[in-house]
Enzyme design. Structure first.
Site, PDB file in Angstrom:
ATOM      1  CB  SER A 231     -10.606 -52.305 -83.574  1.00 18.23           C
ATOM      2  OG  SER A 231     -11.849 -52.994 -83.538  1.00 18.23           O
TER       3      SER A 231
ATOM      4  CE1 TYR B 249     -12.797 -49.633 -87.931  1.00 19.91           C
ATOM      5  CE2 TYR B 249     -13.109 -51.822 -86.987  1.00 19.91           C
ATOM      6  CZ  TYR B 249     -12.942 -50.461 -86.835  1.00 19.91           C
ATOM      7  OH  TYR B 249     -12.922 -49.929 -85.578  1.00 19.91           O
TER       8      TYR B 249
END
Length: 259
Positions: A141, A154
């Site tokens: 990401s 995350y």
């Protein structure tokens, strides 16, 4: 390089995993699809079969290494994988009231995202190296490039995926195995739908899938979409920490609770 004919995709019950499964579906292709939601996984399999591909499904939590690994090895023995895409993932973060995400949610993200990626790929590494061919793709990401203060676990899990992918790429290259590290920004999925805050350069799921597929088809080592957002994150990381932290704190968001 011939197109892959036997493909493993995790996270195939929704979002990017399901979209990539549909993208690869064609006559003569076998897709091994892993997901947690039985109904949505069945819907993906039905769409794949309607396009002429063969589909087998495994309902697994990628955080559980043993059952997942045994199933993956059985599928590889039946039809050796040309391509593996580890796309399963979850997200969470600080609450709207400022409450921290807490140990349970932080652990869940690391378990599902980072460990789930390892649990998918590690069982197959000896076979890929022995066969001297194939491709592995991991989904990191933009958050892997510079940690997001309102979603620390995350960010950590995705940074771990990125580092793992970069490492095994160098490790496997002498064996003839390609590794693609995918670094996507914001795109329209149920996960993004739970995001309350700015989503710069938001892309449709179809556009993101096409961009990633193009990168995978050319066996790109890194697939970063969109590049401008990645450059911004990398630039922030090069600044003095006091300035970078202040910039990132201004990027306020929270993630609504979900599955």
């Amino acid at each position: 390089m011939s197109a892959p004919r036997s493909i493993l995709i995790t996270g195939a019950s929704s979002g990017l995993g399901a979209a990539l499964a549909r993208s690869y579906a064609a006559p003569g292709v076998k897709l091994a699809l892993v997901g947690r939601d039985e109904d949505r996984l069945a819907a993906t399999a039905a769409a794949v079969r309607a396009a002429g591909a063969e589909a087998v499904t495994g309902r697994f939590d990628v955080g559980e290494a043993e059952p997942l690994g045994a199933w993956i090895l059985a599928q590889d023995a039946a039809a050796p994988f040309d391509l593996v895409i580890a796309a399963a993932g979850v997200s969470a973060g600080a609450r709207a009231d400022g409450e921290m995400e807490g140990r349970a949610l932080a652990t869940l993200q690391v378990r599902s995202n980072l460990l789930g990626t390892l649990h998918t790929i590690e069982p197959l590494l000896p076979a890929f190296a022995r066969r001297g061919r194939g491709q592995i793709a991991v989904v990191a990401s933009i958050a892997a490039l510079r940690g997001l203060p309102y979603s620390p676990a995350y960010s950590a899990s995705k940074a771990g995926i990125r580092a793992y992918g970069e490492a095994i790429r160098a490790l496997l290259a002498p064996h003839g195995v390609a590794v693609s590290v995918i670094v996507p920004g914001f795109f329209d999925t149920p996960m993004t739908g739970r995001w309350s805050g700015p989503t710069p350069f938001l892309m449709s799921l179809d556009a993101m899938t096409r961009a990633i597929r193009r990168g995978l088809d050319r066996r790109a080592r890194r697939i970063t979409v969109p590049r401008l957002l990645a450059w911004g994150s990398q630039a922030a990381d090069l600044l003095p920490a006091s300035i970078s932290d202040r910039i990132m704190r201004g990027f306020r968001f929270h993630i609504e609770p979900g599955r």
